[in-house]
Design a protein around this motif. Structure first.
Motif, PDB file in Angstrom:
ATOM      1  N   ASP A   1     -15.333   9.271  -6.630  1.00 39.55           N
ATOM      2  CA  ASP A   1     -14.049   9.786  -7.190  1.00 39.55           C
ATOM      3  C   ASP A   1     -13.557   7.982  -7.596  1.00 39.55           C
ATOM      4  OD1 ASP A   1     -12.225  11.455  -8.212  1.00 39.55           O
ATOM      5  OD2 ASP A   1     -11.433  11.699  -5.753  1.00 39.55           O
ATOM      6  N   GLY A   2     -12.963   8.329  -8.836  1.00 36.56           N
ATOM      7  CA  GLY A   2     -12.355   7.568  -9.636  1.00 36.56           C
ATOM      8  C   GLY A   2     -12.972   6.495 -10.302  1.00 36.56           C
ATOM      9  N   ALA A   3     -14.085   6.212 -10.710  1.00 39.36           N
ATOM     10  CA  ALA A   3     -15.133   5.833 -11.191  1.00 39.36           C
ATOM     11  C   ALA A   3     -14.871   5.701 -12.683  1.00 39.36           C
ATOM     12  CB  ALA A   3     -16.541   5.685 -11.286  1.00 39.36           C
TER      13      ALA A   3
ATOM     14  N   TYR B   1       0.447  -1.498   0.044  1.00 36.12           N
ATOM     15  CA  TYR B   1       0.125   0.065   0.099  1.00 36.12           C
ATOM     16  C   TYR B   1       1.065   0.518  -0.024  1.00 36.12           C
ATOM     17  CZ  TYR B   1      -3.950  -3.328   1.599  1.00 36.12           C
ATOM     18  OH  TYR B   1      -4.836  -4.345   1.749  1.00 36.12           O
ATOM     19  N   GLY B   2       1.886   1.180   0.243  1.00 35.20           N
ATOM     20  CA  GLY B   2       2.703   2.239   1.060  1.00 35.20           C
ATOM     21  C   GLY B   2       3.295   3.255  -0.242  1.00 35.20           C
ATOM     22  N   ASP B   3       3.921   1.869  -1.400  1.00 31.15           N
ATOM     23  CA  ASP B   3       4.087   2.820  -1.934  1.00 31.15           C
ATOM     24  C   ASP B   3       3.481   3.656  -3.343  1.00 31.15           C
ATOM     25  OD1 ASP B   3       6.955   2.275  -2.036  1.00 31.15           O
ATOM     26  OD2 ASP B   3       6.766   0.629  -2.055  1.00 31.15           O
ATOM     27  N   LEU B   4       2.242   3.404  -3.325  1.00 30.67           N
ATOM     28  CA  LEU B   4       0.835   3.492  -3.735  1.00 30.67           C
ATOM     29  C   LEU B   4       0.191   4.751  -3.498  1.00 30.67           C
ATOM     30  CD1 LEU B   4       1.507   0.323  -5.209  1.00 30.67           C
ATOM     31  CD2 LEU B   4      -0.626   1.477  -6.785  1.00 30.67           C
ATOM     32  N   ALA B   5       0.416   5.050  -1.932  1.00 27.54           N
ATOM     33  CA  ALA B   5      -0.009   6.078  -1.240  1.00 27.54           C
ATOM     34  C   ALA B   5       0.228   7.267  -1.258  1.00 27.54           C
ATOM     35  CB  ALA B   5       0.294   6.150   0.130  1.00 27.54           C
ATOM     36  N   ASN B   6       1.201   7.649  -2.290  1.00 24.86           N
ATOM     37  CA  ASN B   6       1.208   9.005  -3.131  1.00 24.86           C
ATOM     38  C   ASN B   6       0.784   9.021  -3.935  1.00 24.86           C
ATOM     39  OD1 ASN B   6       3.380  11.470  -4.801  1.00 24.86           O
ATOM     40  ND2 ASN B   6       4.489  11.493  -2.551  1.00 24.86           N
ATOM     41  N   GLN B   7      -0.027  10.338  -4.058  1.00 25.26           N
ATOM     42  CA  GLN B   7      -0.648   9.889  -5.971  1.00 25.26           C
ATOM     43  C   GLN B   7      -0.110  11.468  -6.718  1.00 25.26           C
ATOM     44  OE1 GLN B   7      -4.718   9.287  -5.755  1.00 25.26           O
ATOM     45  NE2 GLN B   7      -3.041   8.317  -4.142  1.00 25.26           N
TER      46      GLN B   7
ATOM     47  N   GLY C   1     -11.382  11.971   3.863  1.00 29.09           N
ATOM     48  CA  GLY C   1     -10.224  13.335   3.929  1.00 29.09           C
ATOM     49  C   GLY C   1      -9.192  13.109   3.039  1.00 29.09           C
ATOM     50  N   THR C   2      -9.579  12.758   1.734  1.00 27.57           N
ATOM     51  CA  THR C   2      -8.127  12.226   0.992  1.00 27.57           C
ATOM     52  C   THR C   2      -8.499  12.197  -0.461  1.00 27.57           C
ATOM     53  OG1 THR C   2      -9.567   9.807   0.308  1.00 27.57           O
ATOM     54  CG2 THR C   2      -7.601   9.553   2.123  1.00 27.57           C
ATOM     55  N   THR C   3      -7.469  12.539  -1.293  1.00 31.00           N
ATOM     56  CA  THR C   3      -7.616  13.886  -2.704  1.00 31.00           C
ATOM     57  C   THR C   3      -6.926  12.584  -4.022  1.00 31.00           C
ATOM     58  OG1 THR C   3      -6.860  15.020  -1.710  1.00 31.00           O
ATOM     59  CG2 THR C   3      -7.286  14.982  -3.950  1.00 31.00           C
ATOM     60  N   LEU C   4      -7.527  11.468  -4.206  1.00 31.81           N
ATOM     61  CA  LEU C   4      -7.540  10.641  -5.304  1.00 31.81           C
ATOM     62  C   LEU C   4      -6.999  11.095  -6.752  1.00 31.81           C
ATOM     63  CD1 LEU C   4      -7.381   7.291  -5.767  1.00 31.81           C
ATOM     64  CD2 LEU C   4      -9.542   8.030  -7.404  1.00 31.81           C
ATOM     65  N   ALA C   5      -5.253  10.266  -7.573  1.00 30.01           N
ATOM     66  CA  ALA C   5      -5.003  11.051  -8.470  1.00 30.01           C
ATOM     67  C   ALA C   5      -6.106  10.849  -9.474  1.00 30.01           C
ATOM     68  CB  ALA C   5      -3.612  10.277  -8.693  1.00 30.01           C
TER      69      ALA C   5
ATOM     70  N   TYR D   1     -13.054   3.281  -0.007  1.00 27.30           N
ATOM     71  CA  TYR D   1     -12.858   1.823  -0.514  1.00 27.30           C
ATOM     72  C   TYR D   1     -11.942   2.397  -1.139  1.00 27.30           C
ATOM     73  CZ  TYR D   1     -14.387   6.000  -3.904  1.00 27.30           C
ATOM     74  OH  TYR D   1     -14.029   7.530  -4.751  1.00 27.30           O
ATOM     75  N   THR D   2     -11.353   0.820  -1.658  1.00 24.56           N
ATOM     76  CA  THR D   2     -10.565   0.762  -2.133  1.00 24.56           C
ATOM     77  C   THR D   2     -10.562   0.571  -4.188  1.00 24.56           C
ATOM     78  OG1 THR D   2     -10.287  -1.357  -2.246  1.00 24.56           O
ATOM     79  CG2 THR D   2      -8.611  -0.100  -0.871  1.00 24.56           C
ATOM     80  N   VAL D   3     -11.945   0.128  -4.591  1.00 30.18           N
ATOM     81  CA  VAL D   3     -12.779  -0.106  -5.709  1.00 30.18           C
ATOM     82  C   VAL D   3     -13.703   0.418  -5.227  1.00 30.18           C
ATOM     83  CG1 VAL D   3     -13.879  -1.610  -6.581  1.00 30.18           C
ATOM     84  CG2 VAL D   3     -12.143  -2.322  -5.836  1.00 30.18           C
ATOM     85  N   PRO D   4     -13.890   1.711  -6.832  1.00 23.25           N
ATOM     86  CA  PRO D   4     -14.963   2.531  -6.733  1.00 23.25           C
ATOM     87  C   PRO D   4     -16.473   2.471  -6.882  1.00 23.25           C
ATOM     88  CG  PRO D   4     -13.450   3.637  -8.288  1.00 23.25           C
ATOM     89  CD  PRO D   4     -12.595   2.272  -7.906  1.00 23.25           C
ATOM     90  N   ALA D   5     -17.378   2.704  -5.553  1.00 19.99           N
ATOM     91  CA  ALA D   5     -18.760   3.006  -6.773  1.00 19.99           C
ATOM     92  C   ALA D   5     -19.031   3.705  -7.503  1.00 19.99           C
ATOM     93  CB  ALA D   5     -19.416   2.830  -5.198  1.00 19.99           C
TER      94      ALA D   5
END
Length: 426
Positions: A394-396, A306-312, A350-354, A386-390
């Motif tokens: 955001d990210g769908a 997870y850690g290496d993908l956290a930086n958006q 509280g997060t922002t997805l690339a 979520y890790t898979v968007p509904a």
């Protein structure tokens, strides 16, 4: 309707690749010389001379932890290995029982894409809990029955089932995170379940429960359902009591080998593939293998990250890809199935997805440097993340781009994963 698996196996001048079984492509046969002389005999290619997958289907058990595995388990090993050379299956933990905003029904992946994931992740945690007394009104037993129901549903649909195990520490049976344990528990829990340890019999009882559950999994076709089991996952970190600070490499290896041998040899479990899955702390093959129990005890080499993908902004994507390259190369060298056994980015208020997290960042990690990966697993969705968007989240749209990439497979893309082809693919 299940499709037949197309495989990379060369037999009798026929090469099967990206087409269905009904679309066999015949390789051109060299034309004999017209001089009247006998042409030189053209040697038949062996699997390893012809293609990346270097064994015939009938030879599969020789590369498995359990040479006496059920037919469906053998097929699962072979087919996951074959798939890894051109595709990867996309799965999710608790896809049938944990949903964003508690919006139950179809899996969130199916709500968005129209297809269920190709793999279902589950956990032995509640099944082996001290409080599970096997009675109908017991909450833990009810969870066991729910997990069993979902596992059967997944198998009947043609999905792969994979189990982790958040085993609670053996002294009080309450916690698995070291942050919630006493210093004594942290320092002694793992050592105590080794053969000869104070809690070894306790551990054997938990394995007996795992065996009872695994052997009792039957599909509607009557077959015992194969499962992937990845015990002691993320063992290279310190947040679980089975983590590296709490045992020597040899102690870890000893317990892994005991676990496999007890399930397979003493308890007669023949429907498990065993997955070795550290977290992302390694950077080289040597460090990855520090606690590796041996090829005879591992079917799947994987990584949780997870850690290496956290930086958006994608700062650590190359590092994540290189770590997965270690997994891919080892799987090729040692005839194992390569897997990205856990990953994801937790999207919440509280997060922002690339904007291209799935279709670029994640896909780059999974495919750069000619990596071969048989499957990848997202962690579960929950009420508030979520890790898979509904749909509508955001990210769908980007996730849709991800699953439409050349290498990604959801359930609707998959062939019959439990059908072992004949050596001649006839």
């Amino acid at each position: 309707m299940k499709k037949h698996l197309f495989l990379f196996v060369f037999v009798s001048g026929i090469f099967l690749s990206g087409c269905s079984k009904d679309e066999i492509i015949e390789e051109p046969v060299p034309t004999p010389p017209e001089t009247g002389e006998n042409p030189e005999e053209i040697p038949e290619e062996t699997p390893d001379e012809a293609l990346s997958i270097n064994f015939f289907p009938s030879e599969t058990p020789a590369f498995m932890v359990d040479a006496g595995a059920t037919a469906e388990t053998v097929a699962l090993f072979y087919n996951l290995k074959a798939i890894s050379y051109s595709k990867f299956i996309v799965g999710q933990q608790d896809a049938f029982s944990s949903f964003y905003n508690n919006n139950d029904g179809f899996s969130d992946m199916k709500k968005l894409t129209g297809s269920d994931p190709g793999m279902l992740g589950s956990d032995f945690m509640f099944i082996t809990d001290d409080q599970n007394n096997g009675e109908a009104n017991n909450w833990f037993y009810q969870q066991e029955q729910l997990i069993k129901e979902k596992t059967i549903e997944a198998y009947d649909k043609g999905m792969v089932n994979i189990f982790c195990w958040h085993l609670r520490e053996p002294y009080e049976g309450d916690d698995f995170y070291t942050s919630e344990m006493t210093a004594f528990q942290k320092e002694n829990a793992f050592k105590s379940i080794l053969p000869g340890g104070a809690n070894h019999d306790y551990y054997k009882q938990k394995l007996q429960k795992v065996a009872e559950f695994a052997k009792g999994l039957k599909g509607t076709d009557g077959s015992v359902i194969p499962i992937i089991f990845r015990p002691f996952h993320e063992f290279d970190k310190d947040f679980f009591w089975w983590g590296a600070p709490y045992s020597t490499p040899q102690e870890f290896i000893s317990l892994w080998r005991f676990t496999v041998e007890y399930l397979r040899d003493d308890l007669g479990v023949n429907n498990i593939l065993y997955a070795f899955s550290p977290d992302n702390s390694y950077s080289t093959t040597t460090s990855y293998l520090q606690r590796y129990p041996g090829d005879e005890y591992v079917d799947i080499v994987g990584m949780d990250n997870y850690g290496d993908l956290a930086n958006q902004q994608g700062a650590n994507l190359a590092a994540a890809n290189q770590k997965l390259k270690v997994v891919s190369d080892l799987a090729e060298e040692r005839v194992k199935i390569p897997g990205f056994t856990e990953t994801g980015y937790f999207v919440s208020s509280g997060t922002t997805l690339a904007s291209n997290f799935y279709s670029n960042n994640l896909y780059q990690v999974l495919t750069d440097n000619e990596i071969n990966i048989g499957f990848m697993m997202f962690w579960q969705n929950s009420a508030d993340s979520y890790t898979v968007p509904a749909p509508g989240t955001d990210g769908a749209d980007d996730f849709m781009d991800f699953v439409e990439k050349d290498k990604t497979w959801l359930l609707d893309d998959m062939p019959d994963i439990y059908d072992l082809p004949e050596d001649n693919n006839a």
